[in-house]
Design a protein around this motif. Structure first.
Motif, PDB file in Angstrom:
ATOM      1  N   LEU A   1      33.357  55.904  45.480  1.00 53.73           N
ATOM      2  CA  LEU A   1      32.931  54.557  45.862  1.00 53.73           C
ATOM      3  C   LEU A   1      34.062  53.595  45.534  1.00 53.73           C
ATOM      4  N   GLU A   2      34.083  52.463  46.216  1.00 53.39           N
ATOM      5  CA  GLU A   2      35.074  51.451  45.895  1.00 53.39           C
ATOM      6  C   GLU A   2      34.461  50.065  45.997  1.00 53.39           C
ATOM      7  N   ARG A   3      35.130  49.116  45.334  1.00 55.73           N
ATOM      8  CA  ARG A   3      34.610  47.749  45.258  1.00 55.73           C
ATOM      9  C   ARG A   3      35.778  46.794  45.183  1.00 55.73           C
ATOM     10  N   SER A   4      35.763  45.758  46.011  1.00 58.12           N
ATOM     11  CA  SER A   4      36.748  44.684  45.919  1.00 58.12           C
ATOM     12  C   SER A   4      36.316  43.724  44.818  1.00 58.12           C
ATOM     13  N   ILE A   5      37.290  43.323  44.016  1.00 61.71           N
ATOM     14  CA  ILE A   5      37.021  42.440  42.879  1.00 61.71           C
ATOM     15  C   ILE A   5      37.947  41.227  42.984  1.00 61.71           C
ATOM     16  N   ASN A   6      37.392  40.058  42.838  1.00 61.13           N
ATOM     17  CA  ASN A   6      38.166  38.813  42.905  1.00 61.13           C
ATOM     18  C   ASN A   6      38.804  38.510  41.553  1.00 61.13           C
ATOM     19  N   ALA A   7      39.704  39.392  41.164  1.00 64.55           N
ATOM     20  CA  ALA A   7      40.445  39.256  39.908  1.00 64.55           C
ATOM     21  C   ALA A   7      41.699  40.113  40.024  1.00 64.55           C
ATOM     22  N   ALA A   8      42.706  39.752  39.244  1.00 65.17           N
ATOM     23  CA  ALA A   8      43.957  40.506  39.236  1.00 65.17           C
ATOM     24  C   ALA A   8      43.736  41.892  38.618  1.00 65.17           C
ATOM     25  N   PRO A   9      44.557  42.865  39.012  1.00 64.02           N
ATOM     26  CA  PRO A   9      44.411  44.218  38.450  1.00 64.02           C
ATOM     27  C   PRO A   9      44.455  44.260  36.928  1.00 64.02           C
ATOM     28  N   ASP A  10      45.286  43.420  36.286  1.00 64.87           N
ATOM     29  CA  ASP A  10      45.340  43.465  34.819  1.00 64.87           C
ATOM     30  C   ASP A  10      44.029  43.014  34.191  1.00 64.87           C
ATOM     31  N   ALA A  11      43.310  42.082  34.828  1.00 65.36           N
ATOM     32  CA  ALA A  11      41.999  41.658  34.319  1.00 65.36           C
ATOM     33  C   ALA A  11      40.981  42.785  34.471  1.00 65.36           C
ATOM     34  N   VAL A  12      41.029  43.484  35.584  1.00 59.82           N
ATOM     35  CA  VAL A  12      40.126  44.619  35.808  1.00 59.82           C
ATOM     36  C   VAL A  12      40.455  45.740  34.827  1.00 59.82           C
ATOM     37  N   TRP A  13      41.740  46.002  34.618  1.00 61.55           N
ATOM     38  CA  TRP A  13      42.176  47.053  33.689  1.00 61.55           C
ATOM     39  C   TRP A  13      41.674  46.762  32.271  1.00 61.55           C
ATOM     40  N   ARG A  14      41.756  45.499  31.849  1.00 62.76           N
ATOM     41  CA  ARG A  14      41.276  45.135  30.502  1.00 62.76           C
ATOM     42  C   ARG A  14      39.792  45.450  30.343  1.00 62.76           C
TER      43      ARG A  14
ATOM     44  N   MET B   1      23.476  59.463  41.358  1.00 64.98           N
ATOM     45  CA  MET B   1      24.837  59.194  40.883  1.00 64.98           C
ATOM     46  C   MET B   1      25.454  58.017  41.628  1.00 64.98           C
ATOM     47  N   ARG B   2      25.221  57.937  42.928  1.00 65.91           N
ATOM     48  CA  ARG B   2      25.734  56.814  43.729  1.00 65.91           C
ATOM     49  C   ARG B   2      25.207  55.484  43.176  1.00 65.91           C
ATOM     50  N   LYS B   3      23.938  55.445  42.827  1.00 63.48           N
ATOM     51  CA  LYS B   3      23.324  54.216  42.300  1.00 63.48           C
ATOM     52  C   LYS B   3      23.965  53.824  40.965  1.00 63.48           C
ATOM     53  N   VAL B   4      24.166  54.799  40.076  1.00 65.77           N
ATOM     54  CA  VAL B   4      24.775  54.546  38.768  1.00 65.77           C
ATOM     55  C   VAL B   4      26.212  54.063  38.938  1.00 65.77           C
ATOM     56  N   MET B   5      26.969  54.731  39.808  1.00 65.09           N
ATOM     57  CA  MET B   5      28.362  54.359  40.036  1.00 65.09           C
ATOM     58  C   MET B   5      28.473  52.951  40.622  1.00 65.09           C
ATOM     59  N   GLN B   6      27.620  52.641  41.598  1.00 63.64           N
ATOM     60  CA  GLN B   6      27.664  51.315  42.211  1.00 63.64           C
ATOM     61  C   GLN B   6      27.356  50.237  41.183  1.00 63.64           C
ATOM     62  N   GLN B   7      26.385  50.491  40.309  1.00 65.39           N
ATOM     63  CA  GLN B   7      26.055  49.518  39.269  1.00 65.39           C
ATOM     64  C   GLN B   7      27.222  49.338  38.311  1.00 65.39           C
TER      65      GLN B   7
ATOM     66  N   THR C   1      41.537  42.891  43.526  1.00 63.14           N
ATOM     67  CA  THR C   1      41.773  44.285  43.178  1.00 63.14           C
ATOM     68  C   THR C   1      40.760  45.155  43.892  1.00 63.14           C
ATOM     69  N   LEU C   2      41.240  46.254  44.448  1.00 59.62           N
ATOM     70  CA  LEU C   2      40.347  47.274  44.985  1.00 59.62           C
ATOM     71  C   LEU C   2      40.189  48.319  43.885  1.00 59.62           C
ATOM     72  N   LEU C   3      38.967  48.449  43.363  1.00 59.61           N
ATOM     73  CA  LEU C   3      38.675  49.432  42.319  1.00 59.61           C
ATOM     74  C   LEU C   3      37.950  50.601  42.962  1.00 59.61           C
ATOM     75  N   ARG C   4      38.517  51.783  42.814  1.00 55.23           N
ATOM     76  CA  ARG C   4      37.936  52.999  43.386  1.00 55.23           C
ATOM     77  C   ARG C   4      37.489  53.896  42.234  1.00 55.23           C
ATOM     78  N   MET C   5      36.294  54.439  42.360  1.00 54.76           N
ATOM     79  CA  MET C   5      35.728  55.326  41.337  1.00 54.76           C
ATOM     80  C   MET C   5      35.387  56.658  42.003  1.00 54.76           C
ATOM     81  N   ARG C   6      35.969  57.737  41.495  1.00 54.36           N
ATOM     82  CA  ARG C   6      35.687  59.073  42.028  1.00 54.36           C
ATOM     83  C   ARG C   6      35.073  59.910  40.913  1.00 54.36           C
ATOM     84  N   PHE C   7      33.889  60.413  41.180  1.00 58.65           N
ATOM     85  CA  PHE C   7      33.171  61.277  40.232  1.00 58.65           C
ATOM     86  C   PHE C   7      33.106  62.672  40.840  1.00 58.65           C
ATOM     87  N   SER C   8      33.399  63.684  40.029  1.00 56.78           N
ATOM     88  CA  SER C   8      33.286  65.062  40.513  1.00 56.78           C
ATOM     89  C   SER C   8      32.744  65.945  39.397  1.00 56.78           C
TER      90      SER C   8
END
Length: 158
Positions: free
Chosen positions: A8-21, A140-146, A108-115
Motif C-alpha cells: 500500500l502507499e500513501r501521499s503525505i503532505n510533509a517532507a521525507p525527513d519529517a515522515v522518517w522521524r 492486514m490491508r485495513k491495519v496497514m492503511q490505518q 512524500t510518497l510512503l510505501r508499505m510492503r508486508f510479506s
C-alpha cells in the motif's frame, strides 16, 4: 518463497525527513499508531539495525504481541522490520520517495510492503492458508492503511 504479500502507499503532505522521524520514533509509535497499545524496547538505542521491541496491537478485536527487529535501513529512504511467529517469517518494508506538490510544498510518497512466508509449512498449514488467505489479507490491508494514515497525520502535524 513469499506466501503472502501486500503493498500500500500513501501521499503525505510533509517532507521525507519529517515522515522518517515519525516512522523511526520507536517510543513515540505507541502514541502515533492507533492500533498499537504497548511498545517495550528489548535491545538497541534509537533506531538502528538490531533494534528490537515487543509490540502489542489490537487486531480483529484481540490483542496480539509480536517481537520485532530492524533488519535493514537506508537512512531517510527505507527500513525493513522482521518478525517470526506461528511458524511464519514476516517482513515489513517502508520506503519514502520525495515529491513536490504543484504549489512547491514538500510531499512524500510512503510505501508499505508486508510479506509473510512459512518457515517449514505442513500440508495442514498450506491448506488452511489457502482457505483463509482472502480474510487475512483483507484484515492486514485495513491495519496497514490505518498505520499509513496515522503516520501521515503525525508527520503533517509536525
Amino acid at each position: 518463497m513469499t506466501d503472502m504479500a501486500l503493498t500500500l502507499e500513501r501521499s503525505i503532505n510533509a517532507a521525507p525527513d519529517a515522515v522518517w522521524r515519525v516512522l523511526t520514533d520507536l517510543e513515540g509509535s505507541e502514541a502515533v499508531l492507533s492500533g498499537v497499545t504497548r511498545i517495550e524496547r528489548l535491545a538497541g538505542i534509537g533506531y538502528s539495525i538490531g533494534t528490537r521491541w515487543r509490540e502489542t496491537r489490537t487486531m480483529l478485536g484481540r490483542e496480539a504481541t509480536e517481537e520485532m527487529e530492524v533488519v535493514g535501513i537506508d537512512e531517510g529512504r527505507s527500513t525493513m522490520i522482521a518478525a517470526e511467529t506461528g511458524g511464519m517469517a514476516y517482513r515489513t518494508e517502508f520506503t519514502l520517495e520525495s515529491a513536490a506538490q504543484s504549489d512547491g510544498d514538500a510531499q512524500t510518497l510512503l510505501r508499505m510492503r508486508f510479506s509473510g512466508s512459512y518457515l517449514s509449512p505442513s500440508w495442514l498449514q498450506r491448506t488452511m492458508a489457502k482457505l483463509t488467505a482472502r480474510l487475512g489479507l483483507a484484515a492486514m490491508r485495513k491495519v496497514m492503511q490505518q498505520d499509513l494514515d496515522d503516520i501521515a497525520a503525525a508527520a503533517e502535524r509536525g
